[in-house]
Scaffold this active site. Structure first.
Site, PDB file in Angstrom:
ATOM      1  N   SER A  20      21.702 -29.335   9.426  1.00 30.58           N
ATOM      2  CA  SER A  20      21.138 -29.907  10.649  1.00 30.58           C
ATOM      3  C   SER A  20      21.151 -28.877  11.771  1.00 30.58           C
ATOM      4  O   SER A  20      22.136 -28.179  11.963  1.00 30.58           O
ATOM      5  CB  SER A  20      21.948 -31.123  11.102  1.00 30.58           C
ATOM      6  OG  SER A  20      21.704 -32.213  10.268  1.00 30.58           O
ATOM      7  N   GLY A  23      16.795 -25.230  12.238  1.00 27.15           N
ATOM      8  CA  GLY A  23      15.416 -24.849  12.549  1.00 27.15           C
ATOM      9  C   GLY A  23      14.404 -25.121  11.450  1.00 27.15           C
ATOM     10  O   GLY A  23      13.314 -24.553  11.448  1.00 27.15           O
ATOM     11  N   LYS A  24      14.746 -26.013  10.529  1.00 32.14           N
ATOM     12  CA  LYS A  24      13.838 -26.331   9.420  1.00 32.14           C
ATOM     13  C   LYS A  24      12.490 -26.841   9.919  1.00 32.14           C
ATOM     14  O   LYS A  24      11.433 -26.368   9.490  1.00 32.14           O
ATOM     15  CB  LYS A  24      14.465 -27.402   8.499  1.00 32.14           C
ATOM     16  CG  LYS A  24      15.741 -27.003   7.840  1.00 32.14           C
ATOM     17  CD  LYS A  24      16.339 -28.142   7.035  1.00 32.14           C
ATOM     18  CE  LYS A  24      16.698 -29.364   7.834  1.00 32.14           C
ATOM     19  NZ  LYS A  24      17.777 -29.190   8.822  1.00 32.14           N
ATOM     20  N   SER A  95      18.369 -32.750   2.418  1.00 31.74           N
ATOM     21  CA  SER A  95      18.263 -33.111   0.999  1.00 31.74           C
ATOM     22  C   SER A  95      18.899 -32.094   0.069  1.00 31.74           C
ATOM     23  O   SER A  95      18.288 -31.657  -0.896  1.00 31.74           O
ATOM     24  CB  SER A  95      16.788 -33.318   0.627  1.00 31.74           C
ATOM     25  OG  SER A  95      16.233 -34.343   1.399  1.00 31.74           O
TER      26      SER A  95
END
Length: 186
Positions: A20, A23-24, A95
């Protein structure tokens, strides 16, 4: 790298993962914008966006282990469904489950994983409310992450503006490799 597609018309799936606040979503949005600028029309499946779109508000804010697993499988199945219909997919979600990664990699669509990493101390500074320990369990703190075993690309995040552009270029090159016709081997 091995990219194999036995399904005619299947489009690629690019899965961007990490903890978390790493920067995904920012990276995925930059990649999708660049691809759209090149005339492609990828579907962006962002973990927060999909969760908020498909779950009731009282459930969307929960993050226990069974819900995390359900969400990971749902994301993988949605990505495969779109890819099998010829829609390229960019996924941005935590995930971090080996079973989901293995299932996605074994599918008929060209598939690649990008892991975005950052020092936990930096993530704690960027998102103190998340990493403070109050509230839902946090992957990387309370829950051990299952990072991909053999990701095609591992990127270290320092949160400098210029770095995101470099990361985006590297991911776009990986995308071109995914788009290459029926590539076998490394």
């Amino acid at each position: 790298m091995t990219f194999v597609s036995d399904a005619p018309g299947s489009a690629p799936i690019l899965w961007i993962t990490g903890l978390s606040g790493v920067g995904k979503t920012t990276l995925a949005r930059a990649v999708v914008a660049a691809l759209r600028g090149q005339g492609e029309h990828p579907l962006l499946l962002d973990g927060d966006g999909v969760r908020n779109a498909l779950e009731p508000p009282e459930q969307a804010c929960l993050h226990d282990a069974p819900l995390r697993q359900m969400r990971a499988w749902r994301m993988a199945r949605l990505a495969r469904l779109a890819a099998m219909q010829g829609v390229p997919v960019v996924v941005a979600t935590i995930s971090l489950l080996h079973a989901v990664q293995s299932w996605s990699r074994a599918g008929p669509a060209p598939y690649a994983e990008v892991v975005l990493l950052a020092d936990l101390a930096v993530l704690r500074q960027r998102k103190p409310q998340l990493y403070a320990g109050a509230g839902s369990p946090v992957v990387g703190v309370d829950i051990a992450p299952e990072f991909p075993v053999q990701p095609e690309l591992v990127l270290q995040q320092s949160f400098e503006q210029a770095q995101m552009a470099v990361h985006c270029e590297r991911v776009l090159q990986l995308w071109q490799d995914l788009r290459a016709p029926q590539r076998r081997g490394t």
